[in-house]
Enzyme design. Structure first.
Site, PDB file in Angstrom:
ATOM      1  CE  LYS A 131      -1.765   1.784   4.200  1.00 49.06           C
ATOM      2  NZ  LYS A 131      -1.366   3.106   4.321  1.00 49.06           N
ATOM      3  CG  ASN A 132       2.561   2.593   3.711  1.00 45.95           C
ATOM      4  OD1 ASN A 132       1.310   2.917   3.282  1.00 45.95           O
ATOM      5  ND2 ASN A 132       3.173   2.610   4.782  1.00 45.95           N
ATOM      6  NE  ARG A 151      -5.901   9.561   8.798  1.00 43.11           N
ATOM      7  CZ  ARG A 151      -6.855  10.241   9.164  1.00 43.11           C
ATOM      8  NH1 ARG A 151      -6.323  11.351   9.554  1.00 43.11           N
ATOM      9  NH2 ARG A 151      -7.822   9.595   9.795  1.00 43.11           N
ATOM     10  CB  CYS A 174      -5.466  13.175  13.994  1.00 40.74           C
ATOM     11  SG  CYS A 174      -4.652  12.443  15.642  1.00 40.74           S
ATOM     12  NE  ARG A 211       0.052  10.179   9.524  1.00 42.53           N
ATOM     13  CZ  ARG A 211      -0.150   8.903   9.285  1.00 42.53           C
ATOM     14  NH1 ARG A 211      -1.317   8.377   9.151  1.00 42.53           N
ATOM     15  NH2 ARG A 211       0.558   8.284   8.284  1.00 42.53           N
ATOM     16  N   PRO A 212       1.668  16.521  11.126  1.00 41.37           N
ATOM     17  CG  PRO A 212       3.332  17.067  12.277  1.00 41.37           C
ATOM     18  CD  PRO A 212       2.258  16.033  12.155  1.00 41.37           C
ATOM     19  CB  ILE A 213       1.910  18.504   5.847  1.00 41.52           C
ATOM     20  CG1 ILE A 213       1.078  19.804   6.087  1.00 41.52           C
ATOM     21  CG2 ILE A 213       1.083  17.497   5.962  1.00 41.52           C
ATOM     22  CD1 ILE A 213       0.226  20.147   4.906  1.00 41.52           C
ATOM     23  CG  ASP A 214       6.573  20.550  10.063  1.00 37.46           C
ATOM     24  OD1 ASP A 214       5.664  19.529  10.312  1.00 37.46           O
ATOM     25  OD2 ASP A 214       7.539  20.649  10.820  1.00 37.46           O
ATOM     26  CG  ASP A 247       2.922   1.332   9.295  1.00 31.18           C
ATOM     27  OD1 ASP A 247       2.490   2.138  10.256  1.00 31.18           O
ATOM     28  OD2 ASP A 247       2.947   1.839   7.923  1.00 31.18           O
ATOM     29  CB  ILE A 281       7.033   6.720  14.210  1.00 35.87           C
ATOM     30  CG1 ILE A 281       8.178   5.528  14.162  1.00 35.87           C
ATOM     31  CG2 ILE A 281       6.919   7.467  13.023  1.00 35.87           C
ATOM     32  CD1 ILE A 281       9.690   6.414  13.626  1.00 35.87           C
ATOM     33  NE  ARG A 322      -7.057   4.230   5.852  1.00 37.67           N
ATOM     34  CZ  ARG A 322      -6.414   4.888   6.805  1.00 37.67           C
ATOM     35  NH1 ARG A 322      -6.984   5.192   7.858  1.00 37.67           N
ATOM     36  NH2 ARG A 322      -5.374   5.594   6.197  1.00 37.67           N
TER      37      ARG A 322
HETATM   38  C1  UD1 Z   1       4.265   6.832   6.241  1.00 40.67           C
HETATM   39  C2  UD1 Z   1       3.447   5.573   6.270  1.00 40.67           C
HETATM   40  C3  UD1 Z   1       2.864   5.186   7.448  1.00 40.67           C
HETATM   41  C4  UD1 Z   1       4.048   4.730   8.292  1.00 40.67           C
HETATM   42  C5  UD1 Z   1       4.833   6.052   8.361  1.00 40.67           C
HETATM   43  C6  UD1 Z   1       6.217   5.942   9.178  1.00 40.67           C
HETATM   44  C7  UD1 Z   1       2.229   5.854   3.926  1.00 40.67           C
HETATM   45  C8  UD1 Z   1       1.163   6.237   3.063  1.00 40.67           C
HETATM   46  N1  UD1 Z   1       2.252   5.938   5.130  1.00 40.67           N
HETATM   47  O1  UD1 Z   1       3.414   7.895   6.884  1.00 40.67           O
HETATM   48  O2  UD1 Z   1       2.208   3.923   6.972  1.00 40.67           O
HETATM   49  O3  UD1 Z   1       3.418   4.476   9.730  1.00 40.67           O
HETATM   50  O4  UD1 Z   1       5.268   6.491   7.254  1.00 40.67           O
HETATM   51  O5  UD1 Z   1       7.039   4.789   8.593  1.00 40.67           O
HETATM   52  O6  UD1 Z   1       3.557   5.763   3.084  1.00 40.67           O
HETATM   53  N2  UD1 Z   1       6.077  14.644  10.724  1.00 40.67           N
HETATM   54  C9  UD1 Z   1       6.332  15.989  10.980  1.00 40.67           C
HETATM   55  N3  UD1 Z   1       6.138  16.803  10.013  1.00 40.67           N
HETATM   56  C10 UD1 Z   1       5.952  16.489   8.460  1.00 40.67           C
HETATM   57  C11 UD1 Z   1       5.752  15.084   8.206  1.00 40.67           C
HETATM   58  C12 UD1 Z   1       6.083  14.085   9.478  1.00 40.67           C
HETATM   59  O7  UD1 Z   1       6.572  16.329  12.095  1.00 40.67           O
HETATM   60  O8  UD1 Z   1       6.038  17.345   7.613  1.00 40.67           O
HETATM   61  C13 UD1 Z   1       6.122  13.486  11.671  1.00 40.67           C
HETATM   62  C14 UD1 Z   1       5.081  12.709  11.995  1.00 40.67           C
HETATM   63  O9  UD1 Z   1       4.106  13.226  12.717  1.00 40.67           O
HETATM   64  C15 UD1 Z   1       5.570  11.447  12.417  1.00 40.67           C
HETATM   65  C16 UD1 Z   1       6.844  11.367  11.903  1.00 40.67           C
HETATM   66  O10 UD1 Z   1       7.314  12.568  11.298  1.00 40.67           O
HETATM   67  O11 UD1 Z   1       5.639  11.683  14.060  1.00 40.67           O
HETATM   68  C17 UD1 Z   1       6.847  10.337  10.856  1.00 40.67           C
HETATM   69  O12 UD1 Z   1       6.021  10.700   9.800  1.00 40.67           O
HETATM   70  P1  UD1 Z   1       6.135  10.153   8.083  1.00 40.67           P
HETATM   71  O13 UD1 Z   1       7.536   9.494   8.050  1.00 40.67           O
HETATM   72  O14 UD1 Z   1       6.133  11.414   7.138  1.00 40.67           O
HETATM   73  O15 UD1 Z   1       4.845   9.200   8.132  1.00 40.67           O
HETATM   74  P2  UD1 Z   1       3.935   9.517   6.761  1.00 40.67           P
HETATM   75  O16 UD1 Z   1       4.278   9.471   5.501  1.00 40.67           O
HETATM   76  O17 UD1 Z   1       2.756  10.281   6.970  1.00 40.67           O
END
Ligand code: UD1
Length: 417
Positions: A22-23, A92, A116, A121-124, A306, A328, A398
């Site tokens: 999926k990922n 998401r 959530c 799940r911030p996107i900063d 995961d 994480i 999902r």
């Molecule tokens: C992806 C996977 C998810 C997996 C995760 C960690 C997909 C579709 N999903 O999620 O299944 O659990 O990787 O292996 O591939 N963070 C920030 N700012 C950001 C982005 C992330 O602070 O802009 C933080 C998140 O809150 C979290 C950490 O970084 O604590 C890891 O997140 P991230 O690796 O981005 O996970 P996803 O890509 O959302």
């Protein structure tokens, strides 16, 4: 609302092919927006998250159709740069469309996924990097209006944490940027390498995916390509957990064992015997599992977050105490309350869960609140005495392709009602 009925303590046996990841599929589907032509994705799992991504692709002007286990996407006709809120909220990971749409059209308007389930799940990191690449981004009321009227420009992006989604978003945005982009502290997950492999097949020049530094030389445009999605390592870990709690022996076909580097030793520590040959993995579980001592989730190649919930469910049955440290996501122990209803002994505090194994869990009515938590409940129900009723099955769908069918083919008593 569908529910799963599971009668526990049935032995599993036989072989099962592991579905596509999926990922990998989700970011690759977003990346198809950049390919001005047809892409054929083999081994693409049939999941509600994949359907949601196809919904976004169709809205943007792409054609998406299933041909057996392949998904065919034709992105020649992309003619929109906005994604409606209702489509964004369905998955998401839709945020990865941001880089793709921006790079393809010079504009992107979307709201970020609300709600959530496993923590904020911030996107900063995504936004900071896209701004570094030259995007103008306005944020208002949870919606983003992004412009790059003169295209994106390659630059150096240093991530403060190896975020999987941010690494993917930047990679996708940078492939058609002018000049070279270097991502340092990039995520190293196999799904990142798979995305880079797909993009490179489409004509991109990405070097170093799977390592901490990724270099992307921009190319003017991408064409479509055929690509086979890697097997899902989390589904593999889930099926292994199913075998572990039922004292069964199971063969998983089409596994890349190196993707499970941090997971296999945990199963071995708990007394499972594992044999790997030519993409097949055979797990033979003991009568009763031993404790797993300490499992710490980490970015790849560490233990995947995961797989935490599935392994924690297995640890409930083990002899002795196992400790989990979730590094994480903040809110990834919600399923433990439901496992406790089934008789598990678990204490959580912040990042830590202490699981005292018990000889038996008992079937109960439980509710899933997130994808991997739902898998954990299925695993617990398979090992428990008596019947369980699991609601919240939509979460399972999902990420798992017909899990109840797979398990019932292997001998489990499980059905969807
Ligand atoms: C992806 C996977 C998810 C997996 C995760 C960690 C997909 C579709 N999903 O999620 O299944 O659990 O990787 O292996 O591939 N963070 C920030 N700012 C950001 C982005 C992330 O602070 O802009 C933080 C998140 O809150 C979290 C950490 O970084 O604590 C890891 O997140 P991230 O690796 O981005 O996970 P996803 O890509 O959302």
């Amino acid at each position: 609302m569908s529910r799963l009925l599971v009668k526990g303590r049935q032995k599993l046996s036989g072989e099962v092919s592991v579905q596509g990841a999926k990922n990998s599929a989700l970011p690759i589907l977003a990346a198809t927006v950049l390919a001005k032509g047809e892409s054929v994705l083999y081994h693409c799992p049939a999941l509600s998250d994949v359907d949601a991504s196809c919904g976004i692709l169709r809205y943007l002007g792409c054609k998406a159709r299933r041909e057996g286990e392949a998904l065919v996407i034709d992105s020649a006709g992309v003619d929109r740069a906005d994604i409606p809120d209702a489509l964004m909220r369905k998955t998401r990971s839709s945020i990865v469309f941001l880089g793709a749409v921006l790079a393809r059209t010079g504009r992107a308007k979307l709201c970020f996924p609300g709600g959530c389930e496993i923590g904020p799940r911030p996107i900063d990191m995504h936004l900071r990097a896209l701004r570094q690449l030259g995007a103008e981004i306005r944020e208002r009321h949870g919606c983003l209006d992004c412009r790059a009227p003169y295209g994106l420009k390659g630059c150096r992006v240093a991530l403060s944490f190896p975020s999987v989604g941010a690494t993917e978003d930047i990679m996708i945005a940078a492939v058609t940027a002018s000049g070279t982009t270097t991502i340092t502290n990039a995520a190293r997950e196999p799904e990142i390498t798979d995305l880079a492999d797909y993009l490179n097949r489409c004509g991109a020049r990405i070097y170093g995916a799977g390592e901490g530094v990724i270099v992307i030389d921009g190319v003017p445009s991408l064409h479509g390509a055929a690509h086979t999605i890697i097997p899902d390592r989390i589904v593999a870990a889930t099926l292994m957990s199913c075998a572990a709690v039922t004292g069964s022996a199971l063969t998983l076909r089409g596994v890349v064992s190196s993707h499970l580097g941090a997971v296999l030793p945990v199963f071995e520590e708990s007394g499972c015997h594992i044999r790997v040959s030519d993409g097949d993995l055979r797990l033979t579980a003991p009568q009763r599992l031993r404790s797993m001592r300490v499992v710490r989730t980490m970015p790849y190649p560490g233990f995947p977050t995961d797989a935490q919930a599935p392994l924690l469910a297995a640890a409930c049955f083990a002899e002795g105490t196992s400790v989990f440290v979730e590094n994480i996501f903040e809110n990834r122990y919600r399923h433990t309350a439901e496992l406790i209803r089934m008789g598990a002994s678990i204490k959580t505090e912040g990042k830590v869960a202490v699981v005292e194994g018990v000889p038996r869990l008992y079937g109960a009515s439980v509710e899933a609140t997130d994808l991997r938590g739902a898998a954990a409940l299925v695993i617990a129900a398979l090992g428990a005495e008596g019947q369980s009723e699991i609601s919240g099955v939509r979460y399972l769908e999902r990420g798992y392709e017909r899990l109840e069918q797979t398990l019932s083919d292997l001998g489990a008593e499980i059905r969807k009602v």
